[in-house]
Design a protein around this motif. Sequence first.
Motif, mmCIF file in Angstrom:
data_model
loop_
_atom_site.group_PDB
_atom_site.id
_atom_site.type_symbol
_atom_site.label_atom_id
_atom_site.label_comp_id
_atom_site.label_asym_id
_atom_site.label_seq_id
_atom_site.Cartn_x
_atom_site.Cartn_y
_atom_site.Cartn_z
ATOM 1 N N VAL A 1 0.864 -1.181 0.000
ATOM 2 C CA VAL A 1 0.000 0.000 0.000
ATOM 3 C C VAL A 1 0.898 1.227 0.000
ATOM 4 N N VAL A 2 0.672 2.114 -0.961
ATOM 5 C CA VAL A 2 1.443 3.359 -1.047
ATOM 6 C C VAL A 2 0.549 4.503 -0.590
ATOM 7 N N GLY A 3 0.960 5.170 0.490
ATOM 8 C CA GLY A 3 0.172 6.253 1.068
ATOM 9 C C GLY A 3 -0.579 5.769 2.290
ATOM 10 N N THR A 4 -0.455 6.505 3.393
ATOM 11 C CA THR A 4 -1.085 6.064 4.643
ATOM 12 C C THR A 4 -2.100 7.077 5.149
ATOM 13 N N GLY A 5 -2.861 7.682 4.215
ATOM 14 C CA GLY A 5 -4.031 8.442 4.625
ATOM 15 C C GLY A 5 -5.110 7.476 5.089
ATOM 16 N N GLY B 1 -5.671 4.555 2.617
ATOM 17 C CA GLY B 1 -4.585 3.583 2.582
ATOM 18 C C GLY B 1 -4.575 2.708 3.814
ATOM 19 N N LEU B 2 -4.834 3.316 4.973
ATOM 20 C CA LEU B 2 -4.883 2.545 6.214
ATOM 21 C C LEU B 2 -6.074 1.590 6.221
ATOM 22 N N GLY C 1 -10.633 3.017 0.380
ATOM 23 C CA GLY C 1 -9.655 1.967 0.644
ATOM 24 C C GLY C 1 -10.299 0.615 0.857
ATOM 25 N N TYR C 2 -11.402 0.602 1.598
ATOM 26 C CA TYR C 2 -12.101 -0.651 1.890
ATOM 27 C C TYR C 2 -12.646 -1.290 0.612
ATOM 28 N N LEU C 3 -13.324 -0.500 -0.221
ATOM 29 C CA LEU C 3 -13.923 -1.044 -1.444
ATOM 30 C C LEU C 3 -12.857 -1.474 -2.444
#
Length: 483
Positions: free
Chosen positions: A7-11, A14-15, A460-462
Amino acid sequence: MEPDAVVVGTGPNGLAAAVTLGRAGLKVALYEARKTIGGGLRTEPIFDPEIEHDICSAVHPMAVVSPFFRQFDLASRGVKMLRPSVSYAHPLHNGLAGLAYRDLETTCAHLGPDGERWRRLMQPLLDHSQALVDFVLSGQRSLPRNLSAPALLVSRMLAHGTALAPRRFSTEVARSLLTGVAAHTVGKLPSLASSAVAMLLGHLAHGSGWPIPEGGSARIADALARDITARGGAFHTDHLVTNLDELPRAKLVLLDIGPETFTQIAAERLPAGYRRSLARFRYGPAAAKVDFLVSEPIPWANPAVGQAATVHLGGTQDEMFRAETATAAGIRPEKPFVLLVDPASSDPSRAKPGRRPVWAYAHVPNGDAADPTAMVTACIERYAPGFTDTVVHRRGISGAAYQAYNPNYVGGDIGAGAMTLWQSLMRPVPRVDPYRTPLTGVYLCSASTPPGPSVHGMSGYLAALSALRREFGIRTPPDLGPR
């Protein structure tokens, strides 16, 4: 051992994607360009080591109602969401103010001749709240089984998102109270898209409320990160990804990045047709933010405004229509719409004697490079005489500078894409699966994909669910509960 997924990006998206993949049994590696995770969920000191400021988002109505967070259950993970008795306020001239109480009846009682009209607008939405939220926060590629919620939404969009809008209420207080919520779209007013946002956020103000996390937005990111690491996920911070080829070998890559950045890091691997579609993606106006350290509570002309953590400073409905429409057209209005957050009004732990955080952002044209400090300060002073005298420190960030903080905010667009009706439904490109890209195993999961901006985790979930189905044959969504 190489990860199963990257996963690139932890907004927040992404989380959320990493949580979902980890719960499905995958080993996940996350890459973040900055030294701390969180994207729009960062909280850190700016002026005083004891006073923390929310760097982007601070108020989270969607973080308690979205399908992802309902399953994840922040409360059980130690994140306390504080719900002000007044979800938001809208001061006007001469000490008038509209107050959206969590209690619908109290709100209606304060709206005088428009009280019954407000009740007729909001009560049916509250009666179908979960169905409405689930519809708006879906992938928006199919109709729900129950059409009552979409029908309610569409009827209200037509009434409040067109030239008919000024006729729906008889008082300026009620008109401005609703229009201030519509302005969260950060675009032309009135519009069908802004009306949909007004109905969604407006009815939640009288339901689950507009809560703030005790201690700041980073508490949400911390809870998500703990779940990821508990299942073997690994974070790699201070690592800017400039090309997909530099990532470790993995069957799956999820990108919490916007179309512009994706085009850059995918280099020449993208097919020409898809690249052209991404190039047609449009960005909206910018947010220009000012952080304040103040010595005392804001001296609002109407003291009741101080009960709200969220305050809309936009003047009358007509003033907001003109300012937001000008901003969307690239014209900087003399008096822009300003959204202010005063977290210590609901969370006393955020303040110390003589020191408390306040932030506010103005809507300005995309790419605007002007320092917003004087403009925003003057706007607050207009409704809170004496505010300037309470300011200990202040820091302005122009719309253009916001992109340096987060490349997803192109030109300062914190919504990661213009919120027109078409682009709200078909972001980032018109595809049956908006998360899947033409590159094998590569998916987009940022706010530039459905259902769009806000801290709800659903993009992110979908995207993760789509990837699990297609790449791993996992069709049953994993349990996200706090076990």
